[in-house]
Design an enzyme around this catalytic site. Structure first.
Site, PDB file in Angstrom:
ATOM      1  N   GLU A  72     -74.934  42.888 -58.230  1.00 40.10           N
ATOM      2  CA  GLU A  72     -76.235  42.222 -58.243  1.00 40.10           C
ATOM      3  C   GLU A  72     -77.225  42.826 -57.255  1.00 40.10           C
ATOM      4  O   GLU A  72     -78.410  42.971 -57.569  1.00 40.10           O
ATOM      5  CB  GLU A  72     -76.061  40.728 -57.962  1.00 40.10           C
ATOM      6  CG  GLU A  72     -75.468  39.924 -59.101  1.00 40.10           C
ATOM      7  CD  GLU A  72     -73.960  40.018 -59.217  1.00 40.10           C
ATOM      8  OE1 GLU A  72     -73.396  39.465 -60.183  1.00 40.10           O
ATOM      9  OE2 GLU A  72     -73.334  40.654 -58.327  1.00 40.10           O
ATOM     10  N   ASP A 115     -75.574  31.193 -59.526  1.00 40.96           N
ATOM     11  CA  ASP A 115     -74.701  31.228 -58.343  1.00 40.96           C
ATOM     12  C   ASP A 115     -74.494  32.656 -57.842  1.00 40.96           C
ATOM     13  O   ASP A 115     -74.349  32.887 -56.645  1.00 40.96           O
ATOM     14  CB  ASP A 115     -73.332  30.631 -58.689  1.00 40.96           C
ATOM     15  CG  ASP A 115     -73.442  29.324 -59.445  1.00 40.96           C
ATOM     16  OD1 ASP A 115     -73.049  28.285 -58.900  1.00 40.96           O
ATOM     17  OD2 ASP A 115     -73.934  29.327 -60.597  1.00 40.96           O
ATOM     18  N   HIS A 143     -70.321  28.045 -60.659  1.00 42.92           N
ATOM     19  CA  HIS A 143     -71.093  28.255 -61.882  1.00 42.92           C
ATOM     20  C   HIS A 143     -72.024  27.080 -62.161  1.00 42.92           C
ATOM     21  O   HIS A 143     -72.496  26.907 -63.286  1.00 42.92           O
ATOM     22  CB  HIS A 143     -70.158  28.445 -63.084  1.00 42.92           C
ATOM     23  CG  HIS A 143     -69.327  29.681 -63.032  1.00 42.92           C
ATOM     24  ND1 HIS A 143     -68.218  29.791 -62.216  1.00 42.92           N
ATOM     25  CD2 HIS A 143     -69.445  30.868 -63.679  1.00 42.92           C
ATOM     26  CE1 HIS A 143     -67.676  30.992 -62.379  1.00 42.92           C
ATOM     27  NE2 HIS A 143     -68.403  31.662 -63.259  1.00 42.92           N
TER      28      HIS A 143
END
Length: 659
Positions: free
Chosen positions: A398, A423, A465
């Protein structure tokens, strides 16, 4: 030290000499000014000039270079006016950050230089994004990015190399291995003989270069550049060199053995090269003296210009107005009256698809977003329409992908990044809050990036999540945060977010994806950010919420027909429609705020404080805030039901009504 001139003529040899001499003389002057208190900090590149100069002079002026804080030679080789550099270091208005950041923490599109942030690693991914834009446009260009051996331990380094390798991006990753990360020697930083060997793990080429030999640096990098322009690919370069002064001047060099300092002093890149050119008859005592006199005069003249400039004067409205790039909202109405009933998820998909048609340089990136269509199938069917060059599966990294999106923006493209789940944004937190959020305020550069955030509980997905983490970002100046509750809003606001040149966190509640339907125009349209939607009108009290909370509030209000409230769906949290909130509270005299996030430190707290400050005389009861339990999101349904705030909201609503 052996020098091989190859096919370089005398003027080329002199240019390389002057390229190193100027930053050395500037540094020597800066060290004097530092001791005099006329600049606040200095990161010395003395002994490393050959790397900055050799790499930059091998690049074309139209190719981006991303330097660090020891790469003064990059800036001087690109011929940046010295008075602007000096003003930058003194925090003056004509500096590139107008006094808002120091040192080399700036970029300039005019000179195709993109400076560092203190967190070091993200600029490697930014280089990937810049190179990706060039590759997609079929431009035969190279992007060069610098890092030190210490930063190669950061995850961003490895993410950037992997991205560049998988996508075959034309990036020169330049490691200046100068022996120490502040005071930590290399044997305590990594356990391989050469950092260049790390390239093998990513399937890319590498070279080891003598970083103190200007002819070796220039000739090898120039040769590589020509080859990469013909066959684009990443290459890792390890320049062996040494830092002759402290990490920064205050740290000193007492931790360096004296023998080691003496050894590297004998390898000084300028004195050795100067002696070589003198021996070859390229330089004379007279020419050397003239060069130094001319550079000294240039330094002194430009220093005087910087000194003569006034200190920066604080202007509150200017400071506040330049956190974000000015974006003139364009209201676009649907071309026809055609509407269709869509699920929340389909409205987002349709808006994203229509935006892809509208912006032919909009790139979607994320895990599994291509053929698979993303885990929620929002981009399903996009690859046949737009191709894998624009709908890009990414490695699981990410931070690197957010930085890559920033690089795309710097090079004139737009990016939408899908976090598989909101998340997971924690793994990309640093470049969002420290690069994207601050870049316009710092040096007037846009971050044309939307980060899609599938979020929220109520679906039994557990602690990793189910978070709704908007409060992580509403606190950060420079970011915009959007959180729609209905299909119509989701499509129109997503289109606007993509049009906006500022970074936008776009929250999409997973629980709404397939449970909420609504009429949505079939054509492309936009809705303004920062405008709340008044869903119900009443006199008894004001309900403020967003996302799934809006639906919870409406469902609970149906059970209490005796309560006639204003119901405000915020839709956008940054910018926030405070005027709509204040107007409603002044009318009803009571306010309850519902958020799915845990209560402490959330948006409800700020809204409550704002109302207390602005509308206290209109209140007939204390402001109520309702949020989820102060725990992580639990998995079991029986636990999650009690964690979420619906029951507490109903109790607080009735209590406020009866107050």
């Amino acid at each position: 030290m052996r020098y091989h001139t190859g096919d370089l003529d005398n003027q080329n040899l002199i240019d390389l000499y002057l390229g190193m001499l100027k930053p050395r003389m500037i540094e020597e002057k800066m060290l004097i000014l530092l001791r005099q208190g006329k600049i606040s900090k200095w990161f010395s590149g003395i002994g490393q000039e050959a790397i900055s100069v050799g790499v930059t002079m091998a690049l074309k002026e139209t190719e981006y270079v991303l330097p660090m804080h020891r790469n003064l030679g990059v800036f001087t080789s690109r011929k940046i006016p010295l008075n602007r550099l000096f003003a930058q270091w003194q925090g003056k208005l004509s500096g590139f950050t107008q006094g808002r950041d120091r040192s080399f923490h700036f970029g300039t599109q005019e000179y195709k230089i993109i400076g560092m942030i203190s967190h070091l690693g993200p600029q490697l991914g930014v280089a990937d994004g810049i190179a990706l834009a060039d590759m997609l446009r079929r431009k035969r260009k190279i992007t060069a990015v610098f890092t030190g051996e210490g930063a190669t331990s950061e995850g961003d380094f490895h993410e950037a190399l992997n991205i560049a390798s998988v996508w075959n991006l034309p990036v020169l990753f330049c490691i200046e291995n100068n022996g120490y990360g502040l005071s930590t020697p290399t044997n305590e930083q990594y356990n391989c003989e050469h950092l260049a060997d790390r390239a093998k793990g990513y399937g890319i080429e590498s070279r080891i270069i003598d970083g103190n030999n200007i002819l070796e640096v220039y000739s090898k990098v120039d040769e590589l550049c020509k080859a990469i322009r013909k066959r684009p690919r990443p290459v890792l370069l390890e320049f062996k060199t040494f830092r002759m002064r402290g990490h920064e001047e205050a740290s000193g060099t007492k931790y360096v053995p004296e023998k080691l300092m003496k050894t590297w002093a004998e390898k000084d890149p300028i004195s050795n090269y100067e002696a070589f050119l003198f021996k070859e008859g390229v330089l004379t005592e007279e020419s050397i003296e003239k060069f130094k006199t001319d550079i000294s005069q240039e330094i002194n003249d430009n220093l005087q210009l910087a000194f003569d400039e006034d200190t920066v004067h604080f202007n509150e409205s200017k400071e506040l107005s330049e956190v974000y790039q000015d974006s003139q909202y364009q209201q676009i109405e649907p071309k026809s009256d055609s509407k269709e009933e869509l699920r929340f998820i389909d409205a987002i998909s349709q808006g994203l698809e229509q935006s892809m048609f509208k912006h032919n340089e909009l790139i979607i990136m994320g895990q599994d977003v291509a053929e698979y269509g993303g885990v929620f199938k929002i981009t399903e069917g996009f690859v046949p329409k737009f191709g894998k060059s624009r709908v890009r599966n990414t490695p699981i990294c990410e931070s690197g992908i957010v930085s890559t999106a920033m690089g795309l923006s710097i090079n004139g493209m737009k990016a939408v990044v899908e976090m598989q789940f909101a998340d997971f944004v924690s793994s990309g937190f640093n470049p969002i809050v420290n690069y994207l959020a601050k870049v316009h305020y710092r040096w007037n550069e846009k971050a044309d990036v939307v980060i899609r955030m599938p979020c929220g509980g109520g679906v039994g997905a557990g602690p990793f999540h189910s978070q709704t983490n908007e409060a992580w970002f509403t606190k950060t100046p420079g970011l915009k945060v959007v959180y729609p509750a209905f299909p119509y809003d989701a499509k129109g606001l997503l289109n606007t977010a993509i049009n906006d040149p500022n970074p936008v966190l776009f929250f999409e509640h997973k629980g709404l994806y397939r449970s909420v339907r609504g009429e949505v125009p079939a054509d492309y349209y936009t809705l303004p950010l920062g405008k709340a939607s008044l869903l119900k009108e009443g006199e008894d009290l004001t309900v403020v919420s967003y996302g799934a909370g809006v639906h919870w509030a409406l469902e609970i209000l149906e059970k209490h027909p005796e309560i006639q409230p204003d119901v405000l769906d915020l839709r956008s949290l940054q910018p926030l429609d405070s005027d709509a909130i204040f107007a409603s509270v002044k009318k009803t005299g009571k306010l309850i705020i519902l958020q799915e996030d845990t209560l402490f430190g959330g948006i409800a707290s700020d809204i409550s404080a704002m109302v207390m400050e602005e509308c206290f005389q209109y209140l007939d009861a204390p402001v109520k805030r309702v949020g989820s339990l102060e725990t992580p999101v639990p998995f079991a349904k029986s636990l999650e039901n009690e964690y979420l705030p619906q029951k507490r909201f109903e109790m607080a609503l009735v209590e406020l009504y009866e107050y």
